[in-house]
Every structure is written in C-alpha cells, then in structure tokens.
Design a protein around this motif. Structure first.
Motif: not given
Ligand code: ZN
Ligand code: ZN
Length: 376
Positions: A204, A235, A246-248, A339, A353
């Motif tokens: 994304f 993110d 997906d990570m933050t 998250e 996240e």
C-alpha cells in the motif's frame, strides 16, 4: 473440469503444495454453490480468481460449476493461464465475453448463475442481465472471501516471506533516517529494498509521517524533511507472490523524546504487547481490540485511539476478519494485524503494528522487528 481427484496432482515435488492448496480451494468453492442457491458461479474479482485458480493476470472470469472449472481470459494471457491454473480449462475469448459466456452456460447447463455483486460494476451487470441466457443472475457476497479468511499452509508461507521482507527493509532503512532527509526518500528506501529482496512492491502507499505529521494515522510520505527530535511513524509492507505484509514502527531522531511522548510510546507498546499476549483462538475481534483499548483508556488516551486494533491481511492489505468491533471469532489460520496507536493533533503520534497468525491456542507473531524504543 470434472472428477477432481488426488491423482490430478502433478508429481513435481516443489509445486505439489501449491497444487494441493489450489485443489482444496476449488473443492471448497464447489461445495458452496448449492448453499448459495446457484448451479454456477462467475468470479471476476482479481484476488478471488487468483486464490481459486492460481492465475495472476490482471483480467479473467472464472465459471465454476460442480463439474466444470473454466477460466476465460484474453490472448495476452493464454500461455500464462495454462501454466498457472492447472485445474482449469482455459478459454481464450475471441467473440466477445458475453458470447463466450453463453456458450459456457449452455455447455455446463447453468440455470442460476451467481456473480460477485460487490465487485461487478452496475453497467457490466446490466449488460450481463440483458445478454446472458440464464434463468437467474444471482448477486452473491463474500463467497470466495469467506474461504480466504482462513489461510492455508501455502498462503501462510507466502505471508511469512512478505513479512520477512518488510522486517529486513525496516532494518535496512534505519541508517538513512536522519535530519535533512525527506519522508519520500525514506519511503523510496523501503520500497527499493522490498523489490531487491524479491517483493513485487509495496503492499500500500508507504506511510512515513515525521514530527507533528505523526499524529495523522494515514500520513503518506511527503516532501517534509525529517528534523532533529522528530518522531517518525513508518507504516509499510511488501507484496510477495500476491500476498501482503503490513507493519508499523515509530522511531525517534536525534534524542530521547519528551516525557509525554515517552509515556505515549510506552502506553502503545504495553497495549500492543498485552493484546498479543492475551489474545486467544476463538476470541472475537472486539474482545481482542478491547484488551489494547482498555489499557490506552486507562492511561487517559482513549479518545486518541481512533481506529480499530487490526485487520485481516492476505491477498488484500485490508480484508476480513476485522479486529475492531467485529463479533467474528479469530480462528486458527486467520492472519491479522495488531496495531494500537495514540494520536494527538499538533503534537504527534505513535503506532506499533505486528502481524500474527492465530495458532492452536495463541497467536504466533510473524513480525520480528524490535519494538523497544529506537533513537537514531
Ligand atoms: Zn500498517
Ligand atoms: Zn495495518
């Protein structure tokens, strides 16, 4: 195709897992037709035809009945479709899609054809309604999606790789985060590394939100230059063979943040870690959300956590199940994010996240990047 059996599996070892997964998915969708009151289903959403057939092109219609599995695509994809979709009869359409569909409908004896009402455009629906020779064109929702919600082993392996690529991109980019570098440059560093490691790209639009911008939960990377003392929310995620990660992480530049920011960071971290620790198989999304939400509320920041705790991830970056107000139980094999965040307008924000896959009893945390405060 008819008569799906185990003997349809090819003997080439490495592809076996994938083929077995594709076979199981196809059998599952076929078993759902009757329950949905149709004898055939038209699948047009890309993630859904990828999931069921293995075909990764940009355009296709699948027609699935108890005895037939047909993949319609155009000339660009003939060879690719034949290689990727072993259990489908490939039809290249030449006469126009409606004529082709009518021939298939006749051949398969379809009377009630289901279609994906969340995906097919209104115009296309009117067109099909006018031209297709079926008794009923039945709108169906979430039929394939309901299968996709629990990931099979094949999918979990691909997701693990997508997560690992993102973890590596994070450690790769840390040395580049310093005063004078723009958020966009940091985003470019992450995305470059994802491709370098075999990812197809970002899952994304990469979020790099520094300084006061960190209070924007969706602060897509901008031209803003990172300054000394900034918090930076990163993110992002990778796509690996169609599957997303997906990570933050929130890091600090130059020096230790002020006491208030430190308190916010520690509150978010505690909420995140506790949710991971206390989540159990079978809890609803709402129950898991409330573990983190109560901690953030208890610290006085309840109004500053304005989004759900997490969401499902798979072929799509946001898919079911939701880990927010949902009564859906999180079952074994579901992959979701955890998250929590705290955002204060004009001051800044923190989000942390990880991705998890629910195991036999407890979640297995997929994301490996450290979460203790990082000061660059
Ligand atoms: Zn994210
Ligand atoms: Zn997310």
């Amino acid at each position: 195709m008819s008569g799906l059996t185990m003997s349809d599996y090819a003997s080439d070892g490495s592809r076996n897992g994938k083929k077995e997964a594709l076979m199981n998915r196809l059998l599952s969708i076929k078993s759902k037709l009757e329950d949905n009151g149709v004898d055939g289903m038209l699948v047009s959403k890309r993630e859904n035809f990828m999931y069921l057939s293995g075909f990764t092109g940009s355009f296709s219609y699948l027609v699935i009945t108890a005895n037939h599995s047909i993949l319609i695509t155009d000339g660009r994809y003939n060879e690719q479709a034949a290689q990727q979709a072993p259990f489908f009869e490939i039809v290249k359409y030449t006469k126009g899609i409606n004529a082709e569909l009518n021939e298939i409908i006749k051949k398969c004896g379809i009377r009630k054809l289901g279609f994906e009402s969340l995906h097919l455009s209104y115009d296309k629906f009117l067109d099909l309604k006018e031209k297709l020779e079926v008794e009923e064109l039945k709108p169906l929702k979430n039929v394939v999606e309901s299968l996709r919600v629990v990931k099979d082993e094949e999918e979990i392996n691909l997701i693990r790789t997508a997560v690992r690529i993102a973890d590596e991109a994070f450690s790769h980019v840390l040395p580049y985060i310093k005063p004078g570098v723009s958020e966009l440059e940091v985003a470019a560093g992450l995305e470059y590394f994802v491709k370098k490691r075999g990812g197809e790209g970002a899952s994304f639009k990469t979020i790099v939100a520094s300084g006061k911008r960190s209070s924007m939960a969706h602060g897509v990377a901008s031209e803003k230059l990172i300054e000394d003392g900034d918090p930076v929310v990163l993110d992002f995620g990778a796509v690996y063979r169609g599957y997303c990660s997906d990570m933050t992480r929130t890091v600090f530049v130059g020096r230790k943040p002020c006491a208030k920011m430190e308190e916010i960071y520690n509150t978010v971290l505690t909420a995140q870690v506790e949710a991971l620790k206390r989540a159990r198989r079978g809890m609803t999304g709402k129950e898991i959300d409330s573990i983190a939400r109560e901690i953030i509320k208890g610290a006085g920041y309840g109004d500053n956590f304005g989004h759900g705790l997490g969401h499902g991830v798979g072929l799509e970056i946001h898919e079911d199940p939701s880990v927010a107000s949902s009564e859906t139980a999180i079952e074994k094999g579901m992959v979701v994010t955890i998250e929590p965040g705290i955002y204060i307008e004009g001051f800044g924000g923190v989000r942390i996240e990880d991705m998890i896959v629910m195991g036999d009893d407890e979640p297995i945390v997929l994301t490996a990047s450290p979460k203790d405060m990082i000061i660059l």
